[in-house]
Design an enzyme around this catalytic site. Structure first.
Site, PDB file in Angstrom:
ATOM      1  N   ASP A 198      46.204  72.828 115.229  1.00  0.00           N
ATOM      2  CA  ASP A 198      47.309  74.119 115.736  1.00  0.00           C
ATOM      3  C   ASP A 198      48.596  72.937 116.681  1.00  0.00           C
ATOM      4  O   ASP A 198      48.187  72.191 116.642  1.00  0.00           O
ATOM      5  CB  ASP A 198      46.794  74.809 116.447  1.00  0.00           C
ATOM      6  N   ASP A 216      38.303  82.503 126.321  1.00  0.00           N
ATOM      7  CA  ASP A 216      38.148  84.281 124.991  1.00  0.00           C
ATOM      8  C   ASP A 216      37.697  84.259 124.024  1.00  0.00           C
ATOM      9  O   ASP A 216      37.359  85.180 123.450  1.00  0.00           O
ATOM     10  CB  ASP A 216      39.126  84.760 125.287  1.00  0.00           C
ATOM     11  N   HIS A 275      38.005  81.865 121.996  1.00  0.00           N
ATOM     12  CA  HIS A 275      39.152  82.000 120.487  1.00  0.00           C
ATOM     13  C   HIS A 275      38.474  80.141 120.086  1.00  0.00           C
ATOM     14  O   HIS A 275      38.281  79.182 120.822  1.00  0.00           O
ATOM     15  CB  HIS A 275      40.580  81.348 121.140  1.00  0.00           C
ATOM     16  N   GLU A 321      43.227  84.419 118.247  1.00  0.00           N
ATOM     17  CA  GLU A 321      42.826  84.471 119.697  1.00  0.00           C
ATOM     18  C   GLU A 321      42.256  86.315 118.977  1.00  0.00           C
ATOM     19  O   GLU A 321      41.979  86.385 118.408  1.00  0.00           O
ATOM     20  CB  GLU A 321      44.288  85.131 120.460  1.00  0.00           C
TER      21      GLU A 321
HETATM   22  C1  F6R Z   1      42.688  73.109 120.034  1.00  0.00           C
HETATM   23  C2  F6R Z   1      42.713  74.507 120.532  1.00  0.00           C
HETATM   24  C3  F6R Z   1      41.865  75.094 121.461  1.00  0.00           C
HETATM   25  C4  F6R Z   1      41.260  75.264 121.994  1.00  0.00           C
HETATM   26  C5  F6R Z   1      40.635  75.676 122.967  1.00  0.00           C
HETATM   27  C6  F6R Z   1      39.985  74.769 124.423  1.00  0.00           C
HETATM   28  O1  F6R Z   1      43.959  72.204 119.558  1.00  0.00           O
HETATM   29  O2  F6R Z   1      42.525  74.565 119.029  1.00  0.00           O
HETATM   30  O3  F6R Z   1      41.077  76.330 120.540  1.00  0.00           O
HETATM   31  O4  F6R Z   1      40.269  74.465 121.593  1.00  0.00           O
HETATM   32  O5  F6R Z   1      42.087  76.230 123.803  1.00  0.00           O
HETATM   33  O6  F6R Z   1      41.204  74.279 124.825  1.00  0.00           O
HETATM   34  P1  F6R Z   1      40.679  73.004 126.376  1.00  0.00           P
HETATM   35  O7  F6R Z   1      39.873  71.842 125.396  1.00  0.00           O
HETATM   36  O8  F6R Z   1      41.166  72.736 126.795  1.00  0.00           O
HETATM   37  O9  F6R Z   1      39.569  74.043 126.806  1.00  0.00           O
END
Ligand code: F6R
Length: 261
Positions: A67, A136, A138, A143
């Site tokens: 992403d 959440d 994701h 989301e």
């Molecule tokens: C990042 C991504 C997100 C993160 C998630 C957790 O490329 O796709 O899904 O993996 O938001 O973020 P952290 O690791 O910072 O807690």
């Protein structure tokens, strides 16, 4: 799902690195899907170490990032492409043309997303997709309520995700509202997924992903429909799992050749 519970994030990241290293050793032209955020940093650090000290060779590997923020290019310090260069790609032997990013500066985002999907297909599909997990539920930036069949596309971030990611920006107002993300369907097409989650704040999301119903309200729960998923968690992230004793027993009783630790 193979749930692997380790004492702490570092130990879990070493197991994750061995899974990646084993794949790259067996298939030097492996295609890796790469996540950003705080969670995979120790995994990437260990891969860099394996490259430097144990000659793990990435010269045949191709990568696709999961992403990117819309509006941020690789020069922006908070862009996900910058993150991956800093934490991994600049530190290993991978040629720039083998690295693929979701282009946050694309003028025509829908066309770019179609082309990104086509590039993944042309590369033969993703062998191993590294994933983090939002509190959440994701995965990528899919989301809650994202279609479980979704493909790479533009998404709007929830307020909670924007708040969680403020720490990467000098000015909290600068967190973009939109991202390009692989879809849940794109992720499910990969041959294997490696989901990492650490800390007590991820415990409920992990429980929902592993033991809850498959629901678009928890996009990570779609991984239950995939036949080859590693879930790597530390004790804190495992703390809400009802069947944690079973997962520990299964891992402890694997034949040595199937263990990664
Ligand atoms: C990042 C991504 C997100 C993160 C998630 C957790 O490329 O796709 O899904 O993996 O938001 O973020 P952290 O690791 O910072 O807690």
């Amino acid at each position: 799902m193979e749930v692997i519970i380790q004492p702490d994030p570092q130990a879990a990241s070493l197991v994750a690195a061995r899974i990646v290293a084993r794949l790259v050793g067996e298939k030097p032209a492996a295609v890796l899907g790469l996540a950003t955020g705080s969670t995979p940093i120790p995994l990437y650090r260990e891969l860099v170490r394996l490259h430097r000290e144990e000659a793990l060779d990435f010269s045949g590997v191709r990568t696709f990032n999961l992403d990117e923020y819309v509006g941020l290019g690789p020069e922006h310090p908070a862009s996900y492409s910058r993150f991956l260069y800093d934490h991994l790609l600049d530190e290993i032997n991978i040629a720039p043309h083998r690295v693929h990013f979701a282009d946050g500066l694309a003028a025509d985002i829908p066309s770019f997303c179609g082309a990104y999907e086509a590039a993944i297909r042309r590369a033969g599909g993703i062998d191993l997709q590294v994933l983090g997990l939002g509190t959440d539920g994701h995965i990528g930036f899919n989301e809650p309520t994202s279609s479980l069949a979704s493909r790479t596309r533009i998404k709007s971030l929830t307020r909670a995700t924007r708040d969680a990611n403020r720490r990467f920006f000098d000015n909290p107002e600068d967190v973009p509202h939109h991202v390009i993300t692989m879809g849940v369907g794109t992720i499910l097409d990969s041959r294997a997924c490696l989901l990492l989650a650490f800390g007590r704040e991820k415990a409920e999301a992990i429980r929902a992903v592993v033991e809850g119903p498959v629901t678009a309200m928890v996009p990570g729960s779609a991984l239950q429909l995939h036949q080859h998923v590693y879930i790597l968690v530390d004790e804190a992230a495992a703390s809400a799992l009802e069947r944690h004793e079973y997962y520990r027993w299964v891992y402890a009783n694997k034949p040595a050749w199937q263990q990664y630790g």
